[in-house]
Design a protein around this motif. Structure first.
Motif, PDB file in Angstrom:
ATOM      1  N   THR A  17       0.985  -1.174   0.128  1.00 37.54           N
ATOM      2  CA  THR A  17      -0.045  -0.046   0.140  1.00 37.54           C
ATOM      3  C   THR A  17       1.042   1.182   0.087  1.00 37.54           C
ATOM      4  O   THR A  17       2.130   1.146   0.654  1.00 37.54           O
ATOM      5  CB  THR A  17      -0.893  -0.068   1.202  1.00 37.54           C
ATOM      6  OG1 THR A  17      -0.106   0.096   2.524  1.00 37.54           O
ATOM      7  CG2 THR A  17      -1.678  -1.271   1.294  1.00 37.54           C
ATOM      8  N   THR A  18       0.480   2.362  -0.527  1.00 33.26           N
ATOM      9  CA  THR A  18       1.254   3.512  -0.672  1.00 33.26           C
ATOM     10  C   THR A  18       0.461   4.598   0.180  1.00 33.26           C
ATOM     11  O   THR A  18      -0.585   4.831  -0.048  1.00 33.26           O
ATOM     12  CB  THR A  18       1.290   3.972  -2.218  1.00 33.26           C
ATOM     13  OG1 THR A  18       1.885   2.669  -2.845  1.00 33.26           O
ATOM     14  CG2 THR A  18       2.172   5.212  -2.161  1.00 33.26           C
ATOM     15  N   GLN A  19       1.318   5.381   0.766  1.00 33.24           N
ATOM     16  CA  GLN A  19       0.720   6.463   1.555  1.00 33.24           C
ATOM     17  C   GLN A  19       1.584   7.937   1.126  1.00 33.24           C
ATOM     18  O   GLN A  19       2.869   7.754   1.146  1.00 33.24           O
ATOM     19  CB  GLN A  19       1.034   6.373   3.001  1.00 33.24           C
ATOM     20  CG  GLN A  19       0.643   7.279   3.899  1.00 33.24           C
ATOM     21  CD  GLN A  19       0.961   7.158   5.408  1.00 33.24           C
ATOM     22  OE1 GLN A  19       1.469   5.942   5.666  1.00 33.24           O
ATOM     23  NE2 GLN A  19       0.399   7.818   6.350  1.00 33.24           N
ATOM     24  N   THR A  20       1.145   8.956   1.070  1.00 37.82           N
ATOM     25  CA  THR A  20       1.729  10.476   0.871  1.00 37.82           C
ATOM     26  C   THR A  20       2.009  10.995   2.201  1.00 37.82           C
ATOM     27  O   THR A  20       0.866  10.875   2.868  1.00 37.82           O
ATOM     28  CB  THR A  20       1.236  11.177  -0.546  1.00 37.82           C
ATOM     29  OG1 THR A  20      -0.278  11.354   0.015  1.00 37.82           O
ATOM     30  CG2 THR A  20       1.300  10.342  -1.512  1.00 37.82           C
ATOM     31  N   ALA A  28       6.588  13.544   0.606  1.00 40.26           N
ATOM     32  CA  ALA A  28       7.191  12.131   0.466  1.00 40.26           C
ATOM     33  C   ALA A  28       6.071  11.138   0.273  1.00 40.26           C
ATOM     34  O   ALA A  28       4.913  11.268   0.238  1.00 40.26           O
ATOM     35  CB  ALA A  28       7.887  12.014   1.989  1.00 40.26           C
ATOM     36  N   ARG A  29       6.574   9.989  -0.001  1.00 33.36           N
ATOM     37  CA  ARG A  29       5.601   8.720  -0.309  1.00 33.36           C
ATOM     38  C   ARG A  29       6.363   7.372   0.159  1.00 33.36           C
ATOM     39  O   ARG A  29       7.563   7.177   0.390  1.00 33.36           O
ATOM     40  CB  ARG A  29       5.674   8.558  -1.686  1.00 33.36           C
ATOM     41  CG  ARG A  29       4.858   7.307  -2.268  1.00 33.36           C
ATOM     42  CD  ARG A  29       4.567   7.504  -3.826  1.00 33.36           C
ATOM     43  NE  ARG A  29       5.755   7.549  -4.500  1.00 33.36           N
ATOM     44  CZ  ARG A  29       5.697   8.350  -5.708  1.00 33.36           C
ATOM     45  NH1 ARG A  29       4.866   9.041  -6.215  1.00 33.36           N
ATOM     46  NH2 ARG A  29       6.855   8.314  -6.341  1.00 33.36           N
ATOM     47  N   VAL A  30       5.558   6.782   0.979  1.00 36.83           N
ATOM     48  CA  VAL A  30       5.898   5.572   1.625  1.00 36.83           C
ATOM     49  C   VAL A  30       5.189   4.296   1.206  1.00 36.83           C
ATOM     50  O   VAL A  30       3.659   4.329   0.986  1.00 36.83           O
ATOM     51  CB  VAL A  30       5.679   5.666   3.312  1.00 36.83           C
ATOM     52  CG1 VAL A  30       5.920   4.170   4.042  1.00 36.83           C
ATOM     53  CG2 VAL A  30       6.016   6.667   3.819  1.00 36.83           C
ATOM     54  N   THR A  31       5.734   3.439   0.758  1.00 39.88           N
ATOM     55  CA  THR A  31       5.184   2.018   0.060  1.00 39.88           C
ATOM     56  C   THR A  31       5.353   1.021   1.292  1.00 39.88           C
ATOM     57  O   THR A  31       6.462   0.536   1.672  1.00 39.88           O
ATOM     58  CB  THR A  31       5.978   1.644  -1.157  1.00 39.88           C
ATOM     59  OG1 THR A  31       5.812   2.451  -2.082  1.00 39.88           O
ATOM     60  CG2 THR A  31       5.337   0.222  -1.500  1.00 39.88           C
ATOM     61  N   TRP A  32       4.327   0.686   2.006  1.00 40.24           N
ATOM     62  CA  TRP A  32       4.133  -0.276   3.085  1.00 40.24           C
ATOM     63  C   TRP A  32       3.933  -1.807   2.459  1.00 40.24           C
ATOM     64  O   TRP A  32       3.343  -2.118   1.641  1.00 40.24           O
ATOM     65  CB  TRP A  32       3.009   0.090   3.976  1.00 40.24           C
ATOM     66  CG  TRP A  32       3.086   1.338   4.427  1.00 40.24           C
ATOM     67  CD1 TRP A  32       2.474   2.593   4.184  1.00 40.24           C
ATOM     68  CD2 TRP A  32       3.596   1.466   5.852  1.00 40.24           C
ATOM     69  NE1 TRP A  32       2.643   3.378   5.103  1.00 40.24           N
ATOM     70  CE2 TRP A  32       3.353   2.893   6.058  1.00 40.24           C
ATOM     71  CE3 TRP A  32       4.137   0.804   6.715  1.00 40.24           C
ATOM     72  CZ2 TRP A  32       3.871   3.620   7.405  1.00 40.24           C
ATOM     73  CZ3 TRP A  32       4.702   1.248   7.851  1.00 40.24           C
ATOM     74  CH2 TRP A  32       4.616   2.660   8.205  1.00 40.24           C
ATOM     75  N   HIS A  33       5.158  -2.467   3.312  1.00 43.01           N
ATOM     76  CA  HIS A  33       5.007  -3.962   2.872  1.00 43.01           C
ATOM     77  C   HIS A  33       4.826  -4.429   4.361  1.00 43.01           C
ATOM     78  O   HIS A  33       5.913  -4.886   5.081  1.00 43.01           O
ATOM     79  CB  HIS A  33       6.408  -4.559   2.320  1.00 43.01           C
ATOM     80  CG  HIS A  33       6.512  -3.927   0.846  1.00 43.01           C
ATOM     81  ND1 HIS A  33       6.014  -4.680  -0.251  1.00 43.01           N
ATOM     82  CD2 HIS A  33       6.969  -2.672   0.439  1.00 43.01           C
ATOM     83  CE1 HIS A  33       6.542  -3.941  -1.262  1.00 43.01           C
ATOM     84  NE2 HIS A  33       7.116  -2.701  -0.691  1.00 43.01           N
ATOM     85  N   ARG A  34       3.451  -4.835   4.753  1.00 46.17           N
ATOM     86  CA  ARG A  34       3.105  -5.189   5.963  1.00 46.17           C
ATOM     87  C   ARG A  34       3.384  -6.570   6.501  1.00 46.17           C
ATOM     88  O   ARG A  34       2.925  -7.638   5.714  1.00 46.17           O
ATOM     89  CB  ARG A  34       1.856  -4.557   6.551  1.00 46.17           C
ATOM     90  CG  ARG A  34       1.637  -3.032   6.454  1.00 46.17           C
ATOM     91  CD  ARG A  34       0.432  -2.557   6.936  1.00 46.17           C
ATOM     92  NE  ARG A  34       0.383  -1.337   7.295  1.00 46.17           N
ATOM     93  CZ  ARG A  34       0.061  -0.435   6.386  1.00 46.17           C
ATOM     94  NH1 ARG A  34       0.036  -0.419   5.341  1.00 46.17           N
ATOM     95  NH2 ARG A  34       0.354   0.994   7.055  1.00 46.17           N
ATOM     96  N   ALA A  35       3.877  -6.752   7.571  1.00 45.94           N
ATOM     97  CA  ALA A  35       3.833  -8.244   8.073  1.00 45.94           C
ATOM     98  C   ALA A  35       2.442  -8.650   8.593  1.00 45.94           C
ATOM     99  O   ALA A  35       1.910  -7.631   9.212  1.00 45.94           O
ATOM    100  CB  ALA A  35       4.932  -8.433   9.269  1.00 45.94           C
ATOM    101  N   ALA A  72       8.577  -0.521   5.432  1.00 49.32           N
ATOM    102  CA  ALA A  72       8.418   0.748   4.809  1.00 49.32           C
ATOM    103  C   ALA A  72       9.377   1.519   3.782  1.00 49.32           C
ATOM    104  O   ALA A  72      10.324   2.006   4.314  1.00 49.32           O
ATOM    105  CB  ALA A  72       8.020   1.873   5.908  1.00 49.32           C
ATOM    106  N   LEU A  73       8.991   1.282   2.708  1.00 50.62           N
ATOM    107  CA  LEU A  73      10.163   1.825   1.650  1.00 50.62           C
ATOM    108  C   LEU A  73       9.705   3.499   1.512  1.00 50.62           C
ATOM    109  O   LEU A  73       8.753   3.770   0.990  1.00 50.62           O
ATOM    110  CB  LEU A  73      10.036   1.160   0.352  1.00 50.62           C
ATOM    111  CG  LEU A  73      10.459  -0.220   0.293  1.00 50.62           C
ATOM    112  CD1 LEU A  73      10.349  -0.939  -0.909  1.00 50.62           C
ATOM    113  CD2 LEU A  73      11.727  -0.580   0.908  1.00 50.62           C
ATOM    114  N   VAL A  74      10.650   4.182   1.654  1.00 55.10           N
ATOM    115  CA  VAL A  74      10.430   5.561   1.637  1.00 55.10           C
ATOM    116  C   VAL A  74      11.220   6.301   0.580  1.00 55.10           C
ATOM    117  O   VAL A  74      12.341   6.235   0.311  1.00 55.10           O
ATOM    118  CB  VAL A  74      10.838   6.257   3.080  1.00 55.10           C
ATOM    119  CG1 VAL A  74      10.811   7.849   3.173  1.00 55.10           C
ATOM    120  CG2 VAL A  74      10.200   5.774   4.350  1.00 55.10           C
ATOM    121  N   GLU A  75      10.304   7.372  -0.191  1.00 56.34           N
ATOM    122  CA  GLU A  75      10.716   8.010  -1.243  1.00 56.34           C
ATOM    123  C   GLU A  75      11.000   9.335  -0.730  1.00 56.34           C
ATOM    124  O   GLU A  75       9.772  10.010  -0.236  1.00 56.34           O
ATOM    125  CB  GLU A  75       9.881   7.902  -2.528  1.00 56.34           C
ATOM    126  CG  GLU A  75      10.103   6.606  -2.987  1.00 56.34           C
ATOM    127  CD  GLU A  75       9.037   6.434  -4.173  1.00 56.34           C
ATOM    128  OE1 GLU A  75       9.214   6.654  -5.245  1.00 56.34           O
ATOM    129  OE2 GLU A  75       8.037   5.799  -3.899  1.00 56.34           O
TER     130      GLU A  75
END
Length: 224
Positions: A17-20, A28-35, A72-75
């Motif tokens: 999921t992506t969050q700005t 900024a943008r965060v792409t979440w890869h949740r456990a 959380a991959l952060v751009e």
């Protein structure tokens, strides 16, 4: 400033999921890869010349959630804005600080991480933000060929448990160049600044990435 060769586009993770997030440095943008059952969040940002498609960041996002670590991959804002050149370190720190509340909103310990320039940001801000630890991927100890311009004080001043993952052939600092400190250091055989290994190396690219993810899982598991 450090630069990296761009990686090929990654295939989207259907579970991500992506969050700005608005920061004082821009969006900024965060792409979440949740456990499924997360024990902690590993937030990692990219370097000055690449994005979250870097091979090591992709590998962490693919492997760690199964081990209880949400990734959380952060751009950073400059990357989201489509700029090709990263701003000054102070501006990168502003963006990271602005992102932190969103990263901590999960209510879990947050491991602050990044590759290259992102690793420097994580080290500089860890103590003030209350990071549980720092993961420094390809920490740029010095500009290539200029060991006298050491950035070791940033690493040594992180103030929290720190893991450095460094390629054996990284021109920004080989493992043997790093000063003694309380951090842990993992060497990736034959790896360059992007952890690429030659085809005729004594280790495959897949094995090099597996080494990275295995050690990060082991290290993070000892912390949380």
């Amino acid at each position: 400033m450090t630069h990296e060769k761009p990686e090929p586009p990654e295939r989207p993770d259907p579970g991500a999921t992506t969050q700005t997030v608005e920061t004082d440095a821009g969006t900024a943008r965060v792409t979440w890869h949740r456990a499924p059952r997360a024990r902690a969040v590993l937030a990692v940002s990219h370097g000055a010349g690449g994005g979250i498609e870097a091979r090591d960041l992709r590998a962490l996002a693919a492997v760690l959630p199964a081990h209880g670590l949400t990734v959380a991959l952060v751009e950073q804002p400059w990357r989201v804005a489509g700029k090709k050149v990263a701003p000054a370190p102070k501006t990168l720190d502003v963006g990271w600080r602005g992102l932190w509340p969103a990263l901590a909103a999960e209510g879990l310990p947050v491991i602050s991480g990044g590759r290259s320039a992102g690793a420097r940001v994580a080290c500089r801000t860890a103590a003030e933000l209350g990071a549980a630890a720092v993961l420094a991927l390809s920490f740029p100890l010095h500009p290539p060929g200029k060991p006298e311009r050491s950035r070791a004080p940033e690493l040594l001043g992180a103030g929290v448990p720190t893991l450095v993952v460094q390629g054996a052939k990284d021109p920004f600092g080989r493992p043997e160049e790093f000063p003694e400190g309380t951090y842990d250091l993992v060497e990736v055989p034959y790896g360059d600044h992007g952890f690429a290994v030659p085809k005729r190396a004594g280790i495959t690219q897949e094995a090099a990435l597996e080494l990275i993810t295995d050690r990060v899982v082991q290290w993070a598991g000892s912390l949380v």
